[in-house]
Design a protein around this motif. Structure first.
Motif, PDB file in Angstrom:
ATOM      1  N   LEU A 134     -40.435 127.752 -43.571  1.00 12.65           N
ATOM      2  CA  LEU A 134     -39.793 126.437 -43.547  1.00 12.65           C
ATOM      3  C   LEU A 134     -38.896 126.375 -44.771  1.00 12.65           C
ATOM      4  CD1 LEU A 134     -43.471 124.412 -43.153  1.00 12.65           C
ATOM      5  CD2 LEU A 134     -41.337 124.560 -41.203  1.00 12.65           C
ATOM      6  N   ALA A 135     -39.077 126.965 -45.922  1.00 13.03           N
ATOM      7  CA  ALA A 135     -38.166 126.897 -46.830  1.00 13.03           C
ATOM      8  C   ALA A 135     -36.856 127.453 -46.349  1.00 13.03           C
ATOM      9  CB  ALA A 135     -38.693 127.574 -48.202  1.00 13.03           C
ATOM     10  N   GLU A 136     -36.688 128.478 -45.738  1.00 13.23           N
ATOM     11  CA  GLU A 136     -35.358 128.796 -45.418  1.00 13.23           C
ATOM     12  C   GLU A 136     -34.656 127.879 -44.479  1.00 13.23           C
ATOM     13  OE1 GLU A 136     -34.038 132.476 -41.941  1.00 13.23           O
ATOM     14  OE2 GLU A 136     -36.064 132.601 -42.514  1.00 13.23           O
ATOM     15  N   THR A 137     -35.473 127.233 -43.406  1.00  7.83           N
ATOM     16  CA  THR A 137     -34.857 126.290 -42.746  1.00  7.83           C
ATOM     17  C   THR A 137     -34.408 124.937 -43.783  1.00  7.83           C
ATOM     18  OG1 THR A 137     -36.045 127.007 -40.858  1.00  7.83           O
ATOM     19  CG2 THR A 137     -35.037 124.552 -40.778  1.00  7.83           C
ATOM     20  N   LEU A 138     -35.123 124.766 -44.543  1.00 10.97           N
ATOM     21  CA  LEU A 138     -34.640 123.675 -45.492  1.00 10.97           C
ATOM     22  C   LEU A 138     -33.519 123.941 -46.286  1.00 10.97           C
ATOM     23  CD1 LEU A 138     -35.117 120.980 -47.334  1.00 10.97           C
ATOM     24  CD2 LEU A 138     -36.711 122.630 -48.801  1.00 10.97           C
ATOM     25  N   ARG A 139     -33.244 125.372 -46.547  1.00 17.85           N
ATOM     26  CA  ARG A 139     -32.167 125.652 -47.204  1.00 17.85           C
ATOM     27  C   ARG A 139     -30.998 125.648 -46.194  1.00 17.85           C
ATOM     28  NH1 ARG A 139     -35.845 129.272 -49.370  1.00 17.85           N
ATOM     29  NH2 ARG A 139     -35.252 130.744 -48.107  1.00 17.85           N
ATOM     30  N   GLU A 140     -30.792 125.799 -44.943  1.00 21.53           N
ATOM     31  CA  GLU A 140     -30.248 125.696 -43.713  1.00 21.53           C
ATOM     32  C   GLU A 140     -29.500 124.388 -43.745  1.00 21.53           C
ATOM     33  OE1 GLU A 140     -31.491 129.695 -41.175  1.00 21.53           O
ATOM     34  OE2 GLU A 140     -31.668 127.475 -40.447  1.00 21.53           O
ATOM     35  N   GLU A 141     -30.606 123.281 -43.913  1.00 20.76           N
ATOM     36  CA  GLU A 141     -30.436 121.948 -43.599  1.00 20.76           C
ATOM     37  C   GLU A 141     -29.693 121.288 -44.909  1.00 20.76           C
ATOM     38  OE1 GLU A 141     -30.727 120.885 -40.879  1.00 20.76           O
ATOM     39  OE2 GLU A 141     -32.234 121.760 -39.845  1.00 20.76           O
ATOM     40  N   GLN A 142     -29.825 121.886 -45.916  1.00 17.18           N
ATOM     41  CA  GLN A 142     -29.283 121.411 -47.232  1.00 17.18           C
ATOM     42  C   GLN A 142     -27.689 122.040 -47.287  1.00 17.18           C
ATOM     43  OE1 GLN A 142     -32.240 123.432 -50.026  1.00 17.18           O
ATOM     44  NE2 GLN A 142     -32.908 121.394 -50.445  1.00 17.18           N
ATOM     45  N   ASP A 143     -27.592 123.203 -46.702  1.00 19.19           N
ATOM     46  CA  ASP A 143     -26.303 123.753 -46.528  1.00 19.19           C
ATOM     47  C   ASP A 143     -25.442 122.796 -45.442  1.00 19.19           C
ATOM     48  OD1 ASP A 143     -26.835 125.770 -48.230  1.00 19.19           O
ATOM     49  OD2 ASP A 143     -26.881 127.240 -46.819  1.00 19.19           O
ATOM     50  N   ALA A 144     -26.065 122.546 -44.341  1.00 16.03           N
ATOM     51  CA  ALA A 144     -25.597 121.648 -43.197  1.00 16.03           C
ATOM     52  C   ALA A 144     -25.125 120.341 -43.912  1.00 16.03           C
ATOM     53  CB  ALA A 144     -26.376 121.681 -42.235  1.00 16.03           C
ATOM     54  N   LEU A 145     -25.913 119.717 -44.844  1.00 15.68           N
ATOM     55  CA  LEU A 145     -25.580 118.416 -45.220  1.00 15.68           C
ATOM     56  C   LEU A 145     -24.277 118.689 -46.010  1.00 15.68           C
ATOM     57  CD1 LEU A 145     -26.147 115.491 -46.025  1.00 15.68           C
ATOM     58  CD2 LEU A 145     -27.697 116.291 -47.787  1.00 15.68           C
ATOM     59  N   GLU A 146     -24.218 119.645 -46.907  1.00 10.22           N
ATOM     60  CA  GLU A 146     -22.887 119.887 -48.106  1.00 10.22           C
ATOM     61  C   GLU A 146     -21.927 119.995 -46.977  1.00 10.22           C
ATOM     62  OE1 GLU A 146     -21.579 123.336 -50.593  1.00 10.22           O
ATOM     63  OE2 GLU A 146     -23.773 122.858 -51.193  1.00 10.22           O
ATOM     64  N   GLU A 147     -21.867 120.755 -45.824  1.00  6.28           N
ATOM     65  CA  GLU A 147     -20.906 120.974 -45.075  1.00  6.28           C
ATOM     66  C   GLU A 147     -20.206 119.562 -44.513  1.00  6.28           C
ATOM     67  OE1 GLU A 147     -21.799 123.819 -42.182  1.00  6.28           O
ATOM     68  OE2 GLU A 147     -22.291 125.350 -43.666  1.00  6.28           O
ATOM     69  N   VAL A 148     -21.263 118.711 -43.880  1.00  5.52           N
ATOM     70  CA  VAL A 148     -20.879 117.543 -43.096  1.00  5.52           C
ATOM     71  C   VAL A 148     -20.318 116.386 -44.325  1.00  5.52           C
ATOM     72  CG1 VAL A 148     -23.062 116.302 -43.116  1.00  5.52           C
ATOM     73  CG2 VAL A 148     -21.169 116.085 -41.216  1.00  5.52           C
ATOM     74  N   THR A 149     -20.899 116.635 -45.458  1.00  4.56           N
ATOM     75  CA  THR A 149     -20.330 115.603 -46.630  1.00  4.56           C
ATOM     76  C   THR A 149     -19.141 116.102 -46.930  1.00  4.56           C
ATOM     77  OG1 THR A 149     -22.600 115.403 -47.496  1.00  4.56           O
ATOM     78  CG2 THR A 149     -20.713 115.044 -48.916  1.00  4.56           C
ATOM     79  N   GLU A 150     -18.644 117.407 -47.081  1.00  5.71           N
ATOM     80  CA  GLU A 150     -17.421 117.804 -47.481  1.00  5.71           C
ATOM     81  C   GLU A 150     -16.307 117.726 -46.150  1.00  5.71           C
ATOM     82  OE1 GLU A 150     -17.526 121.934 -48.362  1.00  5.71           O
ATOM     83  OE2 GLU A 150     -18.789 121.747 -49.917  1.00  5.71           O
ATOM     84  N   ALA A 151     -16.540 117.873 -45.004  1.00  2.00           N
ATOM     85  CA  ALA A 151     -15.943 117.285 -43.948  1.00  2.00           C
ATOM     86  C   ALA A 151     -15.404 115.786 -43.911  1.00  2.00           C
ATOM     87  CB  ALA A 151     -16.476 117.571 -42.574  1.00  2.00           C
ATOM     88  N   SER A 152     -16.567 115.111 -44.314  1.00  4.18           N
ATOM     89  CA  SER A 152     -16.385 113.472 -44.512  1.00  4.18           C
ATOM     90  C   SER A 152     -15.428 113.113 -45.735  1.00  4.18           C
ATOM     91  CB  SER A 152     -17.872 112.939 -44.855  1.00  4.18           C
ATOM     92  OG  SER A 152     -18.667 113.117 -43.715  1.00  4.18           O
ATOM     93  N   GLU A 153     -15.685 113.836 -46.751  1.00  2.00           N
ATOM     94  CA  GLU A 153     -14.831 113.727 -47.869  1.00  2.00           C
ATOM     95  C   GLU A 153     -13.212 114.044 -47.578  1.00  2.00           C
ATOM     96  OE1 GLU A 153     -16.838 115.590 -50.828  1.00  2.00           O
ATOM     97  OE2 GLU A 153     -18.310 114.018 -51.180  1.00  2.00           O
TER      98      GLU A 153
END
Length: 162
Positions: A134-153
């Motif tokens: 589950l922690a592995e998936t958590l890290r992937e979700e954190q990375d995905a948030l960073e990516e969509v935030t960067e795209a938004s910015e």
């Protein structure tokens, strides 16, 4: 909802997350198709593929804890999807693109909270291997948030520039 133990709470959380991830596969497909911004659209497509892998990982988690992989409806995800559908019917272009990026951020925050909570519950209930998964998936979700935030910015900067 009456839950008698931490183990039951953990299983119910897994069921809700399993449901949410299945709903998000289709939602991410919709976001990718609706979003004209190339970087954001590609990000949604890539995360859709990653979400499919996360669903398989959740199925392995159910197996590891000796439970049948079942879904339990998650109203938060249903509400986000319904809200998006209504907005998309009435809007398009740059406004819809930016809205889609915001929806992406909302769902990532939800998933981060859910996976973080379940990782902690897995540890507390003695499922250390599951907690690692589950922690592995958590890290992937954190990375995905960073990516969509960067795209938004980036999108916002381009809109301001003109």
């Amino acid at each position: 909802m009456t839950t008698d133990s931490m183990d039951e709470l953990f299983v119910e959380g897994l069921q809700e997350l399993y449901y949410a991830e299945q709903q998000l596969v289709d939602a991410l497909e919709t976001l990718a198709d609706q979003t004209d911004d190339e970087a954001a659209s590609q990000g949604f497509s890539e995360h859709r593929d990653e979400t499919r892998e996360q669903i398989e990982r959740l199925e392995q988690v159910f197996e590891q804890i000796g439970e049948e992989a079942q879904t339990k409806q998650e109203q938060v995800i249903d509400a986000l999807i319904d809200e998006h559908e209504q907005f998309a019917q009435e809007n398009d272009g740059d406004v819809l693109d930016r809205y889609n990026m915001g929806v992406g951020q909302k769902t990532e925050h939800y998933e981060i909270a859910a996976y973080g909570n379940l990782t902690s519950l897995a540890q507390k209930t003695g499922h250390d291997d599951v907690a690692d998964t589950l922690a592995e998936t958590l890290r992937e979700e954190q990375d995905a948030l960073e990516e969509v935030t960067e795209a938004s910015e980036q999108f916002d900067q381009e809109e301001v520039a003109g």
